[in-house]
Every structure is written in structure tokens, then in C-alpha cells.
Design an enzyme around this catalytic site. Structure first.
Site, short mmCIF file in Angstrom:
data_model
loop_
_atom_site.label_atom_id
_atom_site.label_comp_id
_atom_site.label_asym_id
_atom_site.label_seq_id
_atom_site.Cartn_x
_atom_site.Cartn_y
_atom_site.Cartn_z
N GLN A 216 -4.56 -5.13 6.99
CA GLN A 216 -5.48 -6.08 6.39
C GLN A 216 -5.41 -7.46 7.04
OE1 GLN A 216 -7.73 -5.22 4.13
NE2 GLN A 216 -6.97 -3.14 3.88
N HIS B 97 0.86 -1.18 0.00
CA HIS B 97 0.00 0.00 0.00
C HIS B 97 0.90 1.24 0.00
CE1 HIS B 97 -2.86 2.97 1.69
NE2 HIS B 97 -3.84 2.14 1.35
N CYS C 19 -4.76 2.38 -3.73
CA CYS C 19 -3.52 2.92 -3.14
C CYS C 19 -2.37 1.92 -3.27
CB CYS C 19 -3.73 3.29 -1.67
SG CYS C 19 -4.88 4.65 -1.43
N ASP D 299 3.03 -3.99 8.08
CA ASP D 299 1.74 -3.34 7.89
C ASP D 299 0.67 -4.41 8.12
OD1 ASP D 299 -0.66 -2.39 6.89
OD2 ASP D 299 0.14 -1.74 4.97
N LYS E 185 -10.69 -0.86 10.29
CA LYS E 185 -10.79 -2.05 9.45
C LYS E 185 -11.13 -3.30 10.27
CE LYS E 185 -7.44 -0.14 6.18
NZ LYS E 185 -8.36 0.26 5.10
#
Length: 406
Positions: free
Chosen positions: A202, A122, A363, A199, A225
Site C-alpha cells: 500500500q 494484512h 483481510c 509489506d 496496486k
């Protein structure tokens, strides 16, 4: 724990909406999830009964608000299986968390040092490292992605050198759904003397996450999220590494003592939390963690695994549909295109049938360039989605195909 049932949807007020003649089929969870009653009520309860600033008041409301926020910090620690709540820093989300780490290393890196990122990242795990390179003279190196949507592990091994200082990698791709083998990536990075920044935006809604088992050095995620409010997230970092990072922002809360001659800084985690924090967001994040724990993290994972398998099987029946990301281990995101149709046109026609998906580059423009496409249609799952939602997506996509391509 019992398997999760479809009636879980009843705990999410917005999912009862209709869009014109159609019931809402919400499949844009990779962008943001809907909020359960428990989270909405926790935020409302704070504003009705506890609203005060934290960490600086002796009055009852301030102490209660402080207790509520620090309880939420401890919930985040448990959620990630972090060793200490001192290592949990509240931020606005994944983007700010990664920027915090990258800004610090922008002062610590030397010319010629190298940072590795992958082709599936991302923008929030690319641009901060470009800024760190510009500030320090370090170089950005890119780990390629295979046609199947996997990290090229052979290339990764070859890119690791004694100059590698940081490996910044997504736990789960927001486009491909690929679950990267973070533990193995970390072992190799540590052998080269590099720090691993993950990261996790997700990953945390879908997978049980244990930062000690993963072995990484920093882990960033966003609350919105995973059923929490927007504008709240957290960074976990090893205490020994956080202590070495320069402060990210200056102001109230993060100080020990201020004079015009010199300022000393507060202990962890407060030295990285300048200003009045998002108190209600932190409380809402704690409530979201309670909600997920009540369902069972493994139960959530298994339900979504079944949904993803059905989604792949069902959508692959559509003539001319290309799926991007076919990793053996996949979670959350399902991206596709209809041959001959622009993804924005497909998304608009799906919306007209009550199906909410995301379209565009997500993104992740370098990944789009890798596949030679302008963007994709992305359906992304959450615990409240059902097989019926997938059937509606299938039917709406079939209809969109007929309308666009004949």
C-alpha cells in the site's frame, strides 16, 4: 515537474465506463488499480511481437523477451533505489514475496525465537509468520495499535528483546492508511539484532520508496496496486540475507546443475524464480514504473495528499460517520462506518450510485477485532482520482444514510 491534472484520467480506458445512469467513480484502488494505456500496450506488444520463453533460448525472440524482462528488473531496482538488480526477485506479488521470506526463516529460526508483527497487518503479513513459527518453534508477538490508528511505539520498544529475530511490518496500513515510520522502526530492530521485513503493497503506489534510506532488510510489493498487471510483484532483499535463505521452490530456471545424486542452484536472483516466469507481467510492471516516473513520484504523493485531506474534511461532515485511522501521516486508504448501518449495506447502496468502494474486514480481521467491529467501508485513492470523485462519494453516502437510517 508540473502538478498532475485531472485529465490524467483519459489515459485509463476503464474509467470512461458508466454504471447505469452514473459515471464510474472508482475508489477501490487499495484492492487493485486501473491500468493506463501505456501498460496495456506494453503487454499487448509483448504478445504480438516478442512472445517467447526467457533465459534459455538462443533464438531472436527469446533473446528479445529476456532483454525486456531484465530491463523491467532494472526498472524495479531503480524504483526502489536498491543497490543491485541481483536483489530483485520477481514474484506473484506481496503475498508470495512474504511467504518466500517466511518459508526460508521457518528453516533458520530456533525454538524460543520471536517474530514481531503489528495489530494492523494484512493477513499476508500474519499467516506466513504463523507458519514459520509452527515450523521452527518460534513465537509470534503483536505490537498494539492505538485508538488513533498509530503503532504503539512504547509497546514496540518493550517487545524488542534479544530473542527478537524478525520484525514484519506494513509500510502503510491497508485499512487505516497509517504511514509507519519504517526507518525508525528499523533502527530499533537492528539494535536488537532483528531483521526487518516490510509489506510495501500500500506504499509503492503513493509514496517515493528508497529501501536504502529506509534501512530495512526485505521489501515486498505487488504490481496491480500500482497500475501494473495482476499476478506480478517483487521482493527486494539484502544480497547477504538472500544468499542465506533456502530455496523456495524447485524446478527449471533456478538450477545450476541437476543430477539424481545432487542439485546445485543458480545465482541470485534466479535461484528464487523457479519455472517460467510471468514475463508479460514483468514487462507491464516496467511500463507502470515508467508511467509513474513520467508523472513524478513526489508529484503523485502531493496530489494524493491533497485528495486525502479533502476526503477527511468532506466526509467528517456526515452525521454519525466514524473514521478509522486518524494518523498525522496517512496515505491511500480511508475507512469509515455509518453508525447503525452494516458496511456491506452501505457499500451496496454506493455501488447502485456508481461509486465503487470495498467493504468487509479487508483481510485484517485482528484489526477489526481491536476496534470491535465486523468491518468497514473503505474508499482508497489513486493518482487519477479527483475532488469530484470525493464529492460523489459524499453525496452517495449521504443518500445511503437517509435510506438506511431515515
Amino acid at each position: 515537474m508540473e502538478p498532475i491534472q485531472d485529465n490524467i484520467r483519459e489515459r485509463f480506458p476503464l474509467l470512461a465506463r458508466t454504471l447505469g445512469a452514473y459515471p464510474l467513480t472508482y475508489l477501490d484502488n487499495g484492492a487493485t488499480t486501473q491500468k493506463p494505456e501505456e501498460v496495456i500496450c506494453a503487454v499487448e506488444r509483448y504478445y504480438r511481437y516478442q512472445n517467447a520463453n526467457v533465459h534459455r533460448g538462443v533464438h531472436t525472440l527469446s533473446q528479445q523477451a529476456t532483454d525486456a524482462m531484465e530491463t523491467a528488473r532494472e526498472k524495479v531496482r531503480g524504483f526502489l533505489h536498491a543497490p543491485s538488480a541481483r536483489e530483485i526477485i520477481f514474484t506473484r506479488g506481496t503475498t508470495e514475496s512474504i511467504n518466500l521470506v517466511a518459508a526460508g526463516y521457518g528453516h533458520l529460526l530456533q525454538p524460543g525465537d520471536e517474530i514481531l508483527v503489528s495489530q494492523m497487518e494484512h493477513h499476508s503479513n500474519i499467516v506466513p509468520w504463523q507458519l514459520a513459527c509452527a515450523a521452527s518453534g518460534a513465537h509470534l508477538r503483536v505490537i498494539p495499535v492505538t485508538e488513533q490508528g498509530l503503532l504503539d511505539e512504547t509497546a514496540y520498544r518493550s517487545l524488542l528483546t534479544p530473542r527478537t529475530r524478525i520484525v514484519a511490518i506494513a509500510h502503510v496500513s491497508n485499512v487505516l492508511g497509517t504511514v509507519n515510520p519504517i526507518a525508525e522502526i528499523t533502527v530499533l530492530a537492528h539494535r536488537a539484532g532483528a531483521v526487518v521485513v516490510v509489506d510495501g503493497a500500500q506504499a509503492v503506489p503513493h509514496l517515493p520508496v528508497d529501501v536504502q534510506a529506509l534501512g530495512c532488510d526485505f521489501y515486498a510489493f505487488s504490481g496491480h496496486k500500482m497500475y501494473a498487471p495482476t499476478g506480478i510483484g517483487a521482493l527486494w532483499g539484502r544480497e547477504s540475507l538472500l544468499e542465506k535463505l533456502p530455496v523456495y521452490q524447485g524446478g527449471g530456471e533456478m538450477i545450476g546443475r541437476v543430477t539424481f545424486e545432487k542439485t546445485t542452484y543458480a545465482d541470485l536472483p534466479f535461484r528464487f524464480e523457479a519455472g517460467t516466469p510471468n514475463i508479460e507481467g514483468a514487462i507491464g510492471l516496467g511500463a507502470a514504473i515508467d508511467f509513474m516516473d513520467s508523472l513524478g513520484r513526489e508529484q503523485i504523493h502531493q496530489r494524493e495528499k491533497q485528495l486525502m485531506a479533502y476526503l477527511h474534511e468532506k466526509m467528517s461532515r456526515i452525521e454519525g460517520l466514524t473514521i478509522y485511522g486518524n494518523a498525522p501521516e496517512k496515505s491511500g486508504a480511508f475507512s469509515f462506518n455509518l453508525r447503525g448501518a452494516h458496511p456491506s449495506d452501505v457499500g451496496t447502496l454506493l455501488d447502485s450510485q456508481g461509486v465503487a468502494v470495498r467493504t468487509g474486514h479487508h483481510c485484517a480481521e485482528p484489526l477489526m477485532d481491536r476496534y470491535g467491529i465486523p468491518g468497514t467501508v473503505r474508499a482508497s485513492l489513486a493518482v487519477y482520482n479527483t475532488f469530484q470523485d470525493i464529492d460523489r462519494l459524499f453525496e452517495a453516502t449521504q443518500k445511503a444514510r437517509e435510506m438506511l437510517l431515515g
